[in-house]
Structure formats: structure tokens, C-alpha cells
Design a protein around this motif. Sequence first.
Motif, short mmCIF file in Angstrom:
data_model
loop_
_atom_site.label_atom_id
_atom_site.label_comp_id
_atom_site.label_asym_id
_atom_site.label_seq_id
_atom_site.Cartn_x
_atom_site.Cartn_y
_atom_site.Cartn_z
N TYR A 1 54.68 -25.04 -50.11
CA TYR A 1 55.22 -25.93 -49.08
C TYR A 1 54.47 -27.25 -49.03
O TYR A 1 54.02 -27.70 -47.97
CB TYR A 1 55.21 -25.23 -47.71
N ALA A 2 54.32 -27.86 -50.19
CA ALA A 2 53.55 -29.11 -50.29
C ALA A 2 54.14 -30.04 -51.33
O ALA A 2 53.45 -30.50 -52.23
CB ALA A 2 52.09 -28.80 -50.62
N SER A 3 55.43 -30.34 -51.19
CA SER A 3 56.11 -31.19 -52.17
C SER A 3 55.72 -32.66 -52.05
O SER A 3 55.94 -33.45 -52.96
CB SER A 3 57.63 -31.07 -52.00
N GLY A 4 55.17 -33.04 -50.89
CA GLY A 4 54.82 -34.44 -50.66
C GLY A 4 55.89 -35.24 -49.96
O GLY A 4 55.70 -36.43 -49.68
N PHE A 5 57.04 -34.61 -49.66
CA PHE A 5 58.13 -35.30 -48.97
C PHE A 5 58.28 -34.65 -47.59
O PHE A 5 58.67 -33.50 -47.47
CB PHE A 5 59.41 -35.18 -49.78
N ALA A 6 57.95 -35.41 -46.56
CA ALA A 6 57.90 -34.86 -45.21
C ALA A 6 59.29 -34.61 -44.64
O ALA A 6 60.24 -35.36 -44.92
CB ALA A 6 57.13 -35.80 -44.29
N LEU A 7 59.40 -33.59 -43.83
CA LEU A 7 60.67 -33.24 -43.19
C LEU A 7 61.22 -34.38 -42.33
O LEU A 7 62.44 -34.65 -42.38
CB LEU A 7 60.49 -31.96 -42.37
N PHE B 1 61.80 -25.60 -55.76
CA PHE B 1 61.88 -24.23 -55.25
C PHE B 1 60.84 -23.28 -55.86
O PHE B 1 60.28 -22.45 -55.14
CB PHE B 1 63.29 -23.67 -55.44
N GLY B 2 60.57 -23.40 -57.13
CA GLY B 2 59.59 -22.51 -57.74
C GLY B 2 58.23 -22.61 -57.09
O GLY B 2 57.73 -21.66 -56.46
N PRO B 3 57.58 -23.78 -57.18
CA PRO B 3 56.22 -23.89 -56.64
C PRO B 3 56.14 -23.92 -55.12
O PRO B 3 55.19 -23.39 -54.53
CB PRO B 3 55.70 -25.20 -57.24
N HIS B 4 57.12 -24.55 -54.48
CA HIS B 4 56.95 -24.84 -53.06
C HIS B 4 57.67 -23.88 -52.12
O HIS B 4 57.33 -23.81 -50.93
CB HIS B 4 57.37 -26.28 -52.77
N VAL B 5 58.64 -23.13 -52.62
CA VAL B 5 59.33 -22.15 -51.78
C VAL B 5 58.99 -20.73 -52.24
O VAL B 5 58.42 -19.94 -51.49
CB VAL B 5 60.85 -22.39 -51.78
N GLY C 1 56.46 -32.43 -37.97
CA GLY C 1 56.14 -33.23 -39.14
C GLY C 1 55.55 -32.47 -40.31
O GLY C 1 54.50 -32.85 -40.83
N VAL C 2 56.21 -31.44 -40.76
CA VAL C 2 55.74 -30.64 -41.89
C VAL C 2 56.42 -31.10 -43.18
O VAL C 2 57.30 -31.96 -43.18
CB VAL C 2 56.04 -29.13 -41.66
N ASP C 3 56.03 -30.53 -44.31
CA ASP C 3 56.71 -30.78 -45.57
C ASP C 3 58.16 -30.29 -45.46
O ASP C 3 58.44 -29.27 -44.82
CB ASP C 3 55.99 -30.03 -46.70
N HIS C 4 59.07 -31.02 -46.11
CA HIS C 4 60.49 -30.68 -45.94
C HIS C 4 60.82 -29.29 -46.47
O HIS C 4 61.79 -28.68 -46.02
CB HIS C 4 61.38 -31.73 -46.60
#
Length: 296
Positions: free
Chosen positions: A235-241, A226-230, A281-284
Motif C-alpha cells: 500500500y505504498a504506490s506513491g499516489f495519494a488517495l 496490484f502485485g506489490p501494493h495490494v 490521506g492514505v495511499d490510493h
Amino acid sequence: MDDRTQRVGFVGLGMMGTPMSRNLAGAGFDLRVYDADPERTRAVAAELGVTPVADPVELAACDVVVTMLPTSAIVRSVFLGADGALTIPLRAGTVIVDMSSSDPAETVETGRALAAFGVRLVDAPVSGGVARAADGTLAIMMGADDEDAAALAERIVAPMSRSVYRTGGLGTGDAMKALNNFVAGAAFAATSEALIAGRQFGLDPQLMVDILNDSTGQSFSSTHVFGPHVVQERYASGFALPLITKDIRIARDLQRGLGRDAPVCEAVTASFQEALDALGGVDHTEAYRHWSGESR
């Protein structure tokens, strides 16, 4: 026998597969790598100094084949045709280690089909994300019906892992992975809902994340995502939605198959599916933007 004399094939050189294969190469295995994208195959093989595989048929020379692919259906298609025949002339005794997040029922079915040819399947899905794949510290959940195959697989995956949990028979590793990702997805959805409400009430999102991480609401998502990606909107955690949605759906179907009433899993599946239908197909982590109304 020194396991490094085993000829190991690695199929699937995506965000997880590439660092995982890098750790196998670093451990000194006789490694052959393959990806559906020929350019990626050549690039990874050149970087690692290992053998590129131009056609999956060449994997017949391997003693062990590791797969890291999006779905269990794709895993099956690598080795078995629609008629149930082998697509690769694997020798009897070959071990396939499927490290994908596969459907446990499909894994059991594929394992039975491969066993008719003397090929042994082990399911060994992973958890830890791209960072731990790079560090060789993944958690691995391993299911197998053949003890010798499992023992060999455990030695092969050692350079990629911090811990290997033997979960039981074939398919149990995949079941555990799906259930784990359901729990992770539920935590992400719940934390998103809390942040959306908190922001609307006037709370600072980063302060909320800090408090959650120092309180009983802490989770992997609150600590690492949540800190870096939200909050910082990477929005780049590496785990796709699509992948997390697939895993949660597998957990839902598992519980339905057991005849269990699972309202939380049903709700989490529906929430992620709604976000996937809207975003693709975006980052989750972008599901947060959809749920908050920011992506509309």
C-alpha cells in the motif's frame, strides 16, 4: 540561446517534485527551488547543489517557473492574490509551466489573469508516477495559447520526460490528465472489485493478477500496482488517495460541464470519494482494503 542559461524556479518539492527538480538540476539549468516547508527547501537545494528560495518573491528573478502542487487553487495562490494582483513581481514575458494535476477551467481563468501582466501560463501535467519521475521518463500533456511559451516550456521539461504531447490550447493538458486518471481510477476500481469477488469464490489473488496481465483485463494498475501494493499489501504506490479522487472529480465535473451523461465516471467518483471519506490521506491502493471491508 542555450536554455540552460534560463533561470528556472521550481515550486513544490514533494514525492514527484523532488525527483523532477533533480533531473532539471542534472541537465545543468540555473535552478532555484522552493517548497512551503523551509526545511525541505534547504535539504533539496543542498542535495542538488542549487539555490534555495526562502520567499516566493525571490522567484521574480526567474525566466521560467515550474510548479508541481496539489491543486490549481494552490497554483493560483502562489502567483495571484485574492484581489487579482501579482503576489510575485514577475517580469512580462515570464513563463509559468504548471505541471500539477490542475482543474482545466481554473487553469484557463488563471492564465487570463496572468496574461494581463504579460505572464504566460502553460499547463503541462504529467503521468508515470514516482518511478518515471526519477528516471526522467514522464509522459507530459501540454496545453498553451502562446506558441513561443509552449516551445520554451517543451525544452525546459525535456529532461523530465520521455514524451511531450501538445494537446491544444491552455487547459487541454489538464483536461487530458484528468480524463486519463479517470480511466486509470476506473481500471483500479474494476480490478479491485474483480479481486474481491475472486477471493471470495476461492481464487488466489496473485494468480488472478497474473492472468489479468496475460489477458484482455490487463491495465497499468494490474501490471504495476496490484502485485506489490495490494496482493503483497505494501500500500505504498506513491499516489495519494486524495489526489486521485481529486483528479477523477475534475473529470466528472468536466463531463457535467459539457452536459454529458457519464454514469461510469459518476460511479467511479462516488466509489473513490467514499473510500477517501473513510480513510483520509492514505495511499490510493488502500481503497481496495476499504472496498473489501478489510479496513472496517
